[in-house]
Design a protein around this motif. Structure first.
Motif, PDB file in Angstrom:
ATOM      1  N   ASP A  75      36.194  40.104  37.748  1.00 39.21           N
ATOM      2  CA  ASP A  75      35.297  39.864  38.869  1.00 39.21           C
ATOM      3  C   ASP A  75      35.630  40.818  40.008  1.00 39.21           C
ATOM      4  O   ASP A  75      36.799  41.141  40.249  1.00 39.21           O
ATOM      5  N   ARG A 124      33.238  35.367  44.226  1.00 39.26           N
ATOM      6  CA  ARG A 124      32.762  35.411  42.845  1.00 39.26           C
ATOM      7  C   ARG A 124      33.788  34.880  41.841  1.00 39.26           C
ATOM      8  O   ARG A 124      33.632  35.080  40.639  1.00 39.26           O
ATOM      9  N   LEU A 126      35.521  31.650  40.075  1.00 38.97           N
ATOM     10  CA  LEU A 126      35.321  30.232  39.836  1.00 38.97           C
ATOM     11  C   LEU A 126      36.407  29.427  40.528  1.00 38.97           C
ATOM     12  O   LEU A 126      37.526  29.909  40.740  1.00 38.97           O
ATOM     13  N   ASP A 349      24.858  26.424  44.005  1.00 36.83           N
ATOM     14  CA  ASP A 349      25.376  27.765  44.315  1.00 36.83           C
ATOM     15  C   ASP A 349      24.223  28.599  44.874  1.00 36.83           C
ATOM     16  O   ASP A 349      23.741  29.525  44.228  1.00 36.83           O
ATOM     17  N   LEU A 354      28.312  32.711  41.162  1.00 36.28           N
ATOM     18  CA  LEU A 354      29.195  32.292  40.083  1.00 36.28           C
ATOM     19  C   LEU A 354      28.505  32.288  38.727  1.00 36.28           C
ATOM     20  O   LEU A 354      27.322  31.968  38.608  1.00 36.28           O
TER      21      LEU A 354
END
Length: 487
Positions: A75, A124, A126, A349, A354
């Motif tokens: 990410d 970004r 989790l 979100d 995500l």
């Protein structure tokens, strides 16, 4: 044994080179290229990472995209632009700030944003990974375009006429004067609502970038210096500038922000799959066509030049000198083979930041999404006196039970520690994607498989070896060594 090892090495080399004879992108043997990838950075357990990016071009500047990606799913955790003037060097340190990484630099080269002294970004990541997801990873360094002092002819591959004035303005704004670059905000940022699109101020990117990272642990008196892997393109490359803008729409010239074959192969931005919102700062990435026809061709070339059936390295784990060995196997194209699920949904979100990995395709089609791991072949191990492991049941992934026949690479930056027991990493104190391989011999030579069920994997990296000398001073000292991977 020597004949057998040679045969394996030849087979691995042929596997790594298959299909790349006509590739325009190649790994630069001199360490200088259009693109650099630093295989590892870390702020774990007292580590600090020092980074240096140099422009060896003594005539032209470079507009450079720098992107830090996390070790687990790669990410984007921090990205910005650096404007290197001719023969310029940009340096920074990555440290731990609370629970996340932070960049610090006093360098006088221009950047966008104008200050990059800040914490890495967890938007970004989790929730399960936010606490540590910035602490390890790798770094992409991409020349988006050359900065020149005026030019005749075409400014880049997308415009019909050159603009000598804007090219000279950007050169003057980023060229050091008495050790400091002016960094004119009017030129770099503009005065409008949207930041300037600097594409017409640039010419086609050329080679010239080189880089290295030093992972240093002051408290433990050890350091590991790792050169970047440089990629060089032999054909003409269009300007690849995208604004460092928090915008999803606008007038960016290369091209309008969209997930398509001209921008990125990162399917997390595909509204039908990952559905993560794409911004201008997400471009360019390693899959953005760089002298190739489209993202598919770009990935095929990168896969071809970086794929390796296996890697060979020495290792040392002798308890008498407290030796420890970690092998870093970074896979900078792995992200582009993921399949995604948008979790949570847009209601939970709203910024669409995500997505969860569901699986993968291509060389990673056998990926186990729950652990983000890929099964590879068994290692081949020799001690320093040419003895080899005959019974593979004596090789295990700790703490799996004796007799395990499964070996895996976890995450984007897989760290394989050797003979370190329940602690998955010794020399580098890695954590996020580290695992231990336990061998019968304390020291020797190992060939680690980097071949999945779907073929050789694109891998770069190094081996970090730490040894302890008890005879120095009152408490002894550590020594860090870096060994290049062989194949």
């Amino acid at each position: 044994m020597k004949k057998k090892l040679l045969a394996v090495g030849v087979a691995a080399t042929l596997g790594a080179l298959s299909g790349v004879s006509n590739a325009a992108i190649t790994v630069a043997q001199n360490g200088v290229g259009h693109i650099n990838v630093l295989p590892y950075y870390s702020v774990q357990n007292g580590n600090t990472t020092l980074i240096s990016i140099a422009n060896t071009d003594e005539q032209h500047g470079k507009a450079v995209k720098v992107r830090f990606r996390g070790a687990q799913f790669s990410d984007d955790v921090f990205d910005f632009q650096v404007f290197l003037s001719p023969a310029d060097v940009w340096t920074a340190a990555v440290t731990l700030d609370g629970t996340v990484a932070r960049l610090a630099t006093s360098d006088k080269s221009c950047t966008l944003p104008t200050s990059v002294n800040q914490q890495f970004v967890t938007a970004r990541l989790l929730d399960a990974n936010k606490a540590q997801g910035t602490r390890e990873g790798y770094v992409e360094i991409i020349n988006m375009g050359d900065i020149i002092k005026g030019a005749a002819g075409t400014a880049n591959n997308r415009t019909a006429a050159a603009s000598t004035g804007v090219q000279t303005a950007l050169f003057d704004a980023t060229k050091h004067v008495n050790g400091v670059a002016p960094c004119s905000s009017t030129t770099l940022i503009g005065t409008g609502v949207e930041p300037n699109d600097l594409s017409d101020s640039l010419t086609a990117p050329t080679s010239g970038l080189t880089s290295f990272a030093t992972i240093i642990n002051v408290a433990n008196s050890k350091a590991f210096t790792i050169p970047g892997t440089a990629l060089v393109q032999s054909v003409a490359v269009p300007v690849r500038y995208a604004r460092q803008a928090n915008l999803t729409t606008g007038t960016v010239s290369f091209p309008l922000i969209a997930f398509d074959a001209a921008t990125t192969a990162d399917s997390v931005f595909n509204t039908a799959t990952g559905n993560v919102r794409m911004y201008e700062f997400d471009l360019p990435d390693l899959s953005t066509p760089y002298g190739t026809a489209n993202v598919t061709a770009q990935l095929a070339e990168l896969q071809g030049i970086l794929a390796k059936a296996s890697v060979v390295t020495e290792y040392a784990t002798d308890d008498s000198i407290l030796a420890s060995t970690d092998v870093v196997l970074s896979q900078p194209t792995r992200r582009y083979y993921y399949t995604w699920s948008n979790v949570p949904n847009d209601t939970a979100d709203p910024l669409r930041t995500l997505a969860t990995v569901l699986g993968a395709t291509g060389p990673y089609a056998s990926l186990v999404a729950g652990t983000n791991s890929v099964v590879v072949g068994a290692p081949t191990v020799y001690d320093r006196e040419e003895r080899t492991v005959v019974d593979q049941s004596s090789i295990v992934i700790s703490p799996n039970p004796q007799g395990s026949a499964t070996w895996t690479l976890i995450g984007e930056v897989s760290v394989v520690s050797i003979n370190n027991g329940s602690t998955p990493s010794g020399a580098l104190a890695a954590n996020i994607t580290a695992q231990d391989y336990t061998f019968a011999y304390n020291d020797g030579l190992v060939r680690l498989s980097t071949t999945s069920a779907n073929g050789p994997l694109p891998v770069i990296g190094f081996t970090a070896v730490n040894v302890f000398n008890a005879g120095v001073g009152a408490s002894g000292t550590n020594y860090g060594q870096v060994l290049p991977l062989k194949w």
